[in-house]
Design an enzyme around this catalytic site. Structure first.
Site, short mmCIF file in Angstrom:
data_model
loop_
_atom_site.label_atom_id
_atom_site.label_comp_id
_atom_site.label_asym_id
_atom_site.label_seq_id
_atom_site.Cartn_x
_atom_site.Cartn_y
_atom_site.Cartn_z
N LYS A 194 -1.20 -9.33 2.96
CA LYS A 194 -0.48 -8.83 4.13
C LYS A 194 -1.35 -7.82 4.85
O LYS A 194 -2.05 -7.03 4.22
CB LYS A 194 0.85 -8.19 3.71
CG LYS A 194 1.66 -7.66 4.90
CD LYS A 194 3.05 -7.23 4.51
CE LYS A 194 3.13 -5.89 3.85
NZ LYS A 194 2.58 -4.78 4.67
N ASP A 249 0.85 -1.20 0.00
CA ASP A 249 0.00 0.00 0.00
C ASP A 249 0.88 1.25 0.00
O ASP A 249 0.39 2.37 -0.13
CB ASP A 249 -1.00 0.00 1.16
CG ASP A 249 -0.35 0.11 2.52
OD1 ASP A 249 0.88 -0.06 2.62
OD2 ASP A 249 -1.08 0.34 3.50
N SER A 250 2.21 1.05 0.06
CA SER A 250 3.16 2.15 -0.20
C SER A 250 2.90 2.77 -1.56
O SER A 250 3.38 3.87 -1.84
CB SER A 250 4.61 1.62 -0.13
OG SER A 250 4.77 0.48 -0.96
N ASP A 297 -1.22 -6.20 -0.46
CA ASP A 297 -1.32 -5.51 0.83
C ASP A 297 -2.78 -5.09 1.09
O ASP A 297 -3.44 -4.57 0.19
CB ASP A 297 -0.45 -4.26 0.80
CG ASP A 297 0.35 -4.04 2.06
OD1 ASP A 297 0.16 -4.80 3.05
OD2 ASP A 297 1.18 -3.10 2.07
N GLU A 340 9.30 -4.11 10.53
CA GLU A 340 9.69 -2.82 9.96
C GLU A 340 10.23 -1.88 11.04
O GLU A 340 9.58 -1.66 12.07
CB GLU A 340 8.48 -2.17 9.24
CG GLU A 340 8.82 -0.80 8.65
CD GLU A 340 7.85 -0.29 7.59
OE1 GLU A 340 6.96 -1.06 7.17
OE2 GLU A 340 7.99 0.87 7.18
O1 KIV Z 1 3.63 -1.13 1.57
C1 KIV Z 1 4.79 -1.59 1.57
O2 KIV Z 1 5.59 -1.40 0.63
C2 KIV Z 1 5.20 -2.38 2.73
C3 KIV Z 1 6.63 -2.79 2.83
C4 KIV Z 1 7.49 -1.61 3.07
C5 KIV Z 1 6.83 -3.86 3.83
O3 KIV Z 1 4.37 -2.68 3.54
NA NA Z 2 2.36 -1.66 3.38
#
Ligand code: KIV
Ligand code: NA
EC number: 2.1.2.11
Length: 275
Positions: free
Chosen positions: A113, A44-45, A83, A182
């Protein structure tokens, strides 16, 4: 060969480091996959690196499904993890299962995730029981940025460190098949890695995790808004892209692009009749 949940478990047993990178689109997923990464996270980044939000709070299920589907079309061998965005699982166990199911059915990922420890164990258990493998995520969980009061290293005090160890054990007991750690001290990440039988995948958590993950725009220097301490620039792709864009602009202005080899021909006698 397609990486699976079993591949990652075996890698922990063998001490073979698990590699994970993010991707958000078909072309990048293909490049990452062709390099042999074990797993691709559609994080979700994407809210920050693809959509330009200042945090991940605004990311929707529709955003995640849209990008996850693009990535799974490009990933042949990597295990793809989708995510779960903010408020797609916190609200209830029911919502969590429905939304995890949508990510898998519509996004075609092989796992999901979600962020959190003890508070989301009922969700982890229910999603896992629905035959959707779950990656947990503890430490600095960006969806809690407002509760934390900023993006800060977690687990530095004894109480916090103890809580994180308990959370790792709890998410394992709830059925998670891996845990992202993290932004926690390296020695604490090592202790957690030794305390659970499922693989840990670190980001800002030192070298003793069972695997590592980075956001690809961070590690390629494509994202310049800020650079966290845990990021290493493995290539300067941002500079390569800017050089290409600059050269294109220059050649178009000069009239040197397109050249003869980029153009289509028509017979002279035909074109002469048209004048
Ligand atoms: O959203 C993301 O990219 C993440 C990673 C940094 C683990 O959750
Ligand atoms: Na994330």
């Amino acid at each position: 060969m397609k990486n699976t949940v079993a591949t990652l478990q075996q890698q922990k047993l063998d001490g073979d480091k698990i590699t994970m990178l993010t991707a958000y689109d078909y072309s990048t997923a293909k490049l990452v996959d062709e390099c042999g990464v074990n797993t691709i996270l559609v994080g979700d980044s994407l809210g920050m690196v693809m959509l330009g939000y200042e945090d991940t709070i605004s990311v929707t299920m529709e955003d995640m499904i849209h990008h996850t589907a693009a990535v799974t079309r490009g990933a042949k061998n990597a295990l793809v993890v989708g995510d779960m965005p903010f408020m797609s699982y916190q609200t209830s166990v029911y919502d969590a299962v429905v939304n995890a199911g949508r990510l898998m059915k519509e996004g075609r990922c092989q796992a999901v995730k979600l962020e959190g420890g003890a508070s989301v164990c009922p969700q982890i258990k229910a999603i896992t029981e629905a035959s959707i493998p779950v990656v947990a995520h503890i430490g600095l969980t960006p969806q809690s940025v407002n509760a934390f009061g900023g993006f800060k290293v977690q687990g530095k005090s004894e109480a916090d460190a103890r809580r994180l160890i308990e959370e790792a054990k709890a998410v394992e007991a709830a059925g998670a098949f891996a845990i992202v750690l993290e932004c926690i001290p390296a020695k604490l990440a090592k202790l957690i890695t030794e305390s659970v039988s499922i693989p840990t995948i670190g980001i800002g958590a030192g070298a003793d995790c069972d695997g590592q993950v980075l956001v690809y725009q961070d590690m390629l220097a494509l994202f310049s808004d800020f650079k966290p301490k845990f990021v290493k620039h493995f290539a300067n792709a941002g500079e390569v892209m800017k050089q290409g864009f600059t050269d294109y602009i220059k050649e178009v202005k000069e009239g040197t692009f397109p050249a003869a080899e980029h153009t289509f021909k028509i017979a002279d006698d035909i074109i002469n009749k048209l004048y």
